[in-house]
Structure formats: structure tokens, C-alpha cells
Scaffold this motif. Structure first.
Motif, short mmCIF file in Angstrom:
data_model
loop_
_atom_site.label_atom_id
_atom_site.label_comp_id
_atom_site.label_asym_id
_atom_site.label_seq_id
_atom_site.Cartn_x
_atom_site.Cartn_y
_atom_site.Cartn_z
N ARG A 21 0.59 -1.24 -0.23
CA ARG A 21 -0.27 0.02 -0.12
C ARG A 21 0.66 1.42 -0.11
O ARG A 21 0.35 2.23 -0.38
N HIS A 22 2.28 1.21 0.59
CA HIS A 22 3.01 2.34 0.51
C HIS A 22 3.90 2.54 -0.57
O HIS A 22 5.18 3.11 -0.44
N ALA A 23 3.76 1.69 -1.61
CA ALA A 23 4.79 1.48 -2.75
C ALA A 23 4.63 2.92 -3.62
O ALA A 23 3.71 3.87 -3.48
N GLU A 24 5.83 3.28 -3.82
CA GLU A 24 6.12 4.55 -4.82
C GLU A 24 5.05 4.72 -5.84
O GLU A 24 4.62 3.66 -6.39
N ALA A 25 4.46 5.57 -6.27
CA ALA A 25 3.69 5.73 -7.29
C ALA A 25 4.28 5.30 -8.46
O ALA A 25 5.46 5.63 -9.02
N ASN A 26 3.64 4.31 -9.40
CA ASN A 26 4.27 4.00 -10.84
C ASN A 26 5.29 3.04 -10.82
O ASN A 26 6.03 2.86 -11.67
N VAL A 27 5.44 2.54 -9.57
CA VAL A 27 6.68 1.77 -9.18
C VAL A 27 6.53 0.38 -10.21
O VAL A 27 8.04 -0.14 -10.46
N ASP A 28 5.67 -0.09 -10.46
CA ASP A 28 5.36 -1.09 -11.41
C ASP A 28 5.68 -0.78 -12.91
O ASP A 28 5.40 -1.71 -13.77
N MET A 29 5.96 0.25 -13.32
CA MET A 29 5.96 0.77 -14.63
C MET A 29 7.38 0.81 -15.34
O MET A 29 7.58 1.47 -16.28
#
Length: 196
Positions: A76-84
């Protein structure tokens, strides 16, 4: 058509898209697979990483079939767009290998559950949040094919390679001069219409 036939048909469309996406990486350097080629940073390895996330969430978490491996960018606290995009320490081999392991996990879910099995997609609106495996599969197929389109454009910008596989017969055949003439013709028409 039986449920097994329907599952096989859906699975075929998903698998073809998976393989097409990985083909987009073939023959490219580490730099080229990571290059952000749009204003929003779209890049080939990032698309693979994103679709790994999609499969693990939709065909894992949604049906309470969690992936055994820890995935560093989940949470839930992952950086925005980290999966891109892939970080410097996330190699091509790691991301592609994880994607392939996600396929196996997803395929096991597809095989184990009936198409009418209901899962819970907590990030969808309440009216759609309780979704069947059939609906989730259609969603994943659409999502994967959408990103194949992105990958096709990104790869074309890198080296001109287009299509979903080597020798894709759906693409007009023409040498570089033919394509330049074709593109210039389209540009002339666009300019002409744009002036009216």
C-alpha cells in the motif's frame, strides 16, 4: 462450447499476448528496453513489470491465491508508478523470469477455478468489485493487449520493428524507402486537412 473450451480459448488469447510482449525485448540492449520513450515514461521492461503485477493481483490476490514469492514493489505504501519501470538492480532476467512465474501461478488459478467463481477486486467500484473468473480473464486479456499496443509503438520508435512476432504477416511489407514515402504521404494529407 464447454467451459473447458471457453477457458482454453481465453487462455490462448492471453498466452499469445504474453509471448508477443516478451518478443518486443528480443535483440535490444539493456538501455533500449528501459528507455522512457513517451512523456509519461513508457518503456518496454516497465510494461513487462506492470503486467506481472496485473497477473499476480487479478489471478492471485483477487481469488485469495497468493503468490509465494515476495514482490518488492507490492504494498500500500509503494511509490507511485513503481510497477511501470525497472530499477537498476531489477535485471531483464529477473523481471522476465518473474513474469513467467506469474504466468504459471495465473494458469494454475485458471485451471483450478470455474469461470463462475467469484473473486473480490477491492480497487473496483462496489457494483463491479465482486467479479467472476470469466470477467477477470477478459479484463486481463484486454489489459495485456492494450499494453502490447504500447510496446509495439515503443519498439517501433527504438528500431522500427513492428508486429506481434517475427514475420508477422499482418504488417505491410515494404522497404525503408516505401515506409518513408508512405509516412510522408500521410503527413501531407494531415497538413492539407489541418489547413482547411
Amino acid at each position: 462450447m464447454t467451459e473447458a473450451d471457453l477457458k482454453a480459448d481465453l487462455h490462448r488469447y492471453l498466452q499469445e499476448a504474453r509471448e508477443a510482449l516478451l518478443w518486443k525485448l528480443d535483440g535490444l540492449s539493456e538501455y533500449d528496453i528501459r528507455r522512457p520513450l513517451t512523456p509519461t515514461g513508457t518503456n518496454l521492461l516497465g510494461l513487462v513489470k506492470h503486467l506481472t503485477t496485473v497477473e499476480l493481483q487479478y489471478l492471485g490476490y483477487v481469488f485469495d491465491r497468493h503468490f509465494a514469492e515476495p514482490v518488492s514493489w507490492f504494498g500500500r505504501h509503494a511509490e507511485a508508478n513503481v510497477d511501470m519501470w525497472a530499477t537498476a538492480d531489477q535485471s531483464r532476467e529477473y523481471i522476465v523470469g518473474l513474469y513467467r512465474r506469474a504466468w504459471k501461478h495465473s494458469d494454475a488459478t485458471i485451471q483450478a477455478l470455474g469461470l463462475d467463481t467469484v473473486g473480490h477486486v477491492e480497487w473496483w467500484s462496489p457494483e463491479y468489485g465482486k467479479a467472476t473468473l470469466h470477467r477477470v480473464l477478459v479484463h486481463i486479456i484486454a489489459e495485456t493487449h492494450r499494453h502490447i499496443g504500447h510496446a509495439d509503438i515503443v519498439r517501433e520508435l527504438i528500431d522500427g520493428v513492428v508486429g506481434t512476432r517475427e514475420g508477422d504477416g499482418r504488417i505491410a511489407s515494404g522497404d525503408q524507402a516505401w515506409w518513408e514515402d508512405y509516412r510522408n504521404r500521410l503527413e501531407r494529407v494531415a497538413q492539407e486537412v489541418g489547413r482547411s
